[in-house]
Design a protein around this motif. Structure first.
Motif, PDB file in Angstrom:
ATOM      1  N   MET A  99      -6.917   1.681  -1.838  1.00  0.00           N
ATOM      2  CA  MET A  99      -6.142   0.969  -2.855  1.00  0.00           C
ATOM      3  C   MET A  99      -6.920   0.845  -4.163  1.00  0.00           C
ATOM      4  O   MET A  99      -6.346   0.939  -5.250  1.00  0.00           O
ATOM      5  CB  MET A  99      -5.741  -0.399  -2.324  1.00  0.00           C
ATOM      6  N   ALA A 145      -1.491  -5.027  -2.894  1.00  0.00           N
ATOM      7  CA  ALA A 145      -2.088  -4.696  -1.595  1.00  0.00           C
ATOM      8  C   ALA A 145      -3.491  -5.278  -1.485  1.00  0.00           C
ATOM      9  O   ALA A 145      -3.874  -5.845  -0.447  1.00  0.00           O
ATOM     10  CB  ALA A 145      -2.126  -3.183  -1.397  1.00  0.00           C
ATOM     11  N   GLY A 190       0.818  -1.208   0.000  1.00  0.00           N
ATOM     12  CA  GLY A 190       0.000   0.000   0.000  1.00  0.00           C
ATOM     13  C   GLY A 190       0.848   1.253   0.000  1.00  0.00           C
ATOM     14  O   GLY A 190       0.571   2.219  -0.732  1.00  0.00           O
TER      15      GLY A 190
END
Length: 469
Positions: free
Chosen positions: A354, A250, A228
């Motif tokens: 994300m 992520a 991330g």
């Protein structure tokens, strides 16, 4: 006479010998106000306790010390407006009238260098720490990976505050600190140099096999959390191919999915970890950043922000905003939890961020179908009866995704830094200000690069101040 004279000579000689002996003993004494790191950390248990102290320094903000990212990214940008009940809290920051004198706008400088000092002290001795069992060896390797990851995090958080707008690898960044040295007077490294160091530390941390992929303990780093941060760094430097790859990692590593309905509302009371990739376990009260315990409101959510939502169909509207007496809007994104009526953990990385990071990178790469898919996924999880959208042009997609980040990530520490990295202005609604003097901050204005604290530039002649401060 001779004996007397001898005595007169002998006594001073003895006194001199005593003084010399005493001085020698004093010189051999270690300082009583410092700790020998090699003695402070002698076992894997010791370095794990030290690691917890590093995590403790990574506090985004709390009401007793409101200088973290979730506060300044809100009041510096267009997320909030000053309430008529405000008694002066944060007003200079909101009005972009800050200087190099330390305040909420630049107090994180000290916070993250303290964090770096703590972790570098452990990294200095970690290889010499004995690990008697395979389990201890694995634990030590994991701790080292976390420390390297946290070093990348600390340098990133410093960089985004004190670098100028946009991304210029040759611009002034921050001083890279890779060892503990209280006498150091480091010069600021270039932005590109800092990013290279961040990337190196994050990569080394993520390559450690003992670090879990998924956030098995959401208050500690995992490969998903590190990916991330790698995605954030890639987005900052406009490496959109890397941002897509890291954000995908992520998402996949985390095992998390976008929450809907009551699960999403319960998420903000810390009732579940459905979207959390990494968080700070707080014992403070982030809601009190915007209002007092007596009900007085310091900052209201801006009209500009609230107008972004469909009040009837978007669950975020009623989850993020409330009212007092029907006339004063309040931030309720942190409504309290089982730990206390106003205590909430702070989410550092969530799965929805994300998705939106990857969507932005897709859009900037002109992969409009993929960008729309990620944006639609977030919206569908939040909006009842949502109909998917598609994009015909890159700018249309990028603007829609920036608006969605504005909504989804409000009061989480993103808005000011999103506008800054994109090189965009801050434009507040007229209804969100009492004076046009603080309604608009032009793109690339010097205030986007926060000033180094005055105490740092006075103590360190090599710490070059940002222009115009």
């Amino acid at each position: 006479m001779l004996m007397i004279n001898m005595k007169k000579i002998f006594i001073p000689i003895i006194a001199f010998a005593v003084v010399v002996s005493s001085c020698k003993k004093n010189l051999e004494l270690l300082p009583t106000d410092s700790i020998d790191i090699s003695k402070a950390y002698t076992s894997v248990d010791d370095i794990e306790k030290g690691l917890m102290g590093v995590y403790a320094a990574n506090n985004l903000a709390n009401s007793a010390n409101p200088d973290g990212k979730i506060y300044i990214a809100s009041i510096l940008a267009d997320e909030a407006k000053i309430s008529n009940e405000n008694r002066g809290q944060g007003q200079f920051t909101f009005k972009w009238q800050y200087s190099s004198v330390e305040g909420e706008h630049n107090a994180d400088f000290a916070r993250y260098y303290v964090m770096l000092d703590r972790l570098n002290r452990i990294l200095e001795v970690i290889e010499n720490i004995p690990a008697g069992t395979p389990a201890d060896n694995a634990r030590k390797a994991k701790i080292k990976a976390e420390l390297l990851g946290l070093r990348g995090v600390a340098h990133y958080e410093l960089l985004i505050r004190f670098m100028p707008s946009g991304y210029d690898a040759n611009a002034l960044g921050v001083a890279i600190m890779l060892k503990s040295d209280i006498t150091a007077k480091p010069a600021r490294n270039k932005v590109g140099e800092v990013v290279t160091q961040i990337e190196s530390d994050l990569s080394a941390a993520r390559n450690e096999s003992n670090l879990p992929n998924a956030p098995t303990d959401v208050v500690r780093l995992s490969k998903a959390a590190i990916a991330g941060y790698q995605a954030r760094v890639a987005l900052l430097k406009r490496d959109y191919t890397a941002a897509i790859s890291f954000a995908t990692d992520a998402i996949n590593f985390s095992g998390k999915t976008l929450a809907t309905g009551g699960v999403y509302q319960n998420y903000w009371t810390d009732g579940n970890e459905s979207e959390t990739i990494w968080k700070y376990r707080n014992q403070a009260t982030p809601q009190l950043l915007w209002r007092d315990t007596n009900g007085d409101v310091f900052f209201e959510p801006s009209d500009k922000l609230k107008n972004q939502f469909n009040k009837a169909s978007d669950i975020r509207y009623s989850t993020f905003f409330g009212a007092i007496g029907g006339d004063t809007s309040v931030v309720i994104k942190y409504p309290g939890s089982s730990s206390g009526p106003q205590i909430n953990d702070e989410k550092i990385i969530r799965i929805s961020e994300m998705y939106l990071t990857r969507a932005e990178a897709y859009a900037e790469s002109n992969q409009l179908t993929q960008a729309a898919a990620d944006l639609n996924a977030v919206r569908a999880a939040r909006i009842t009866g949502y109909t998917n959208v598609s994009f015909a042009a890159k700018d249309e997609a990028v603007n829609a995704i920036m608006d969605e980040r504005f909504k989804e990530l409000c009061f989480e520490g993103f808005r000011f830094f999103d506008l800054k990295r994109k090189g965009l202005p801050i434009n507040r609604n007229a209804s969100d200000v009492q004076s046009t003097s603080w309604q608009n901050l032009p793109a690339n204005d010097y205030h986007f690069a926060l000033p180094l604290p005055q105490h740092e530039t006075k103590a360190n002649p090599n710490a070059q101040q940002n222009p115009n401060y």
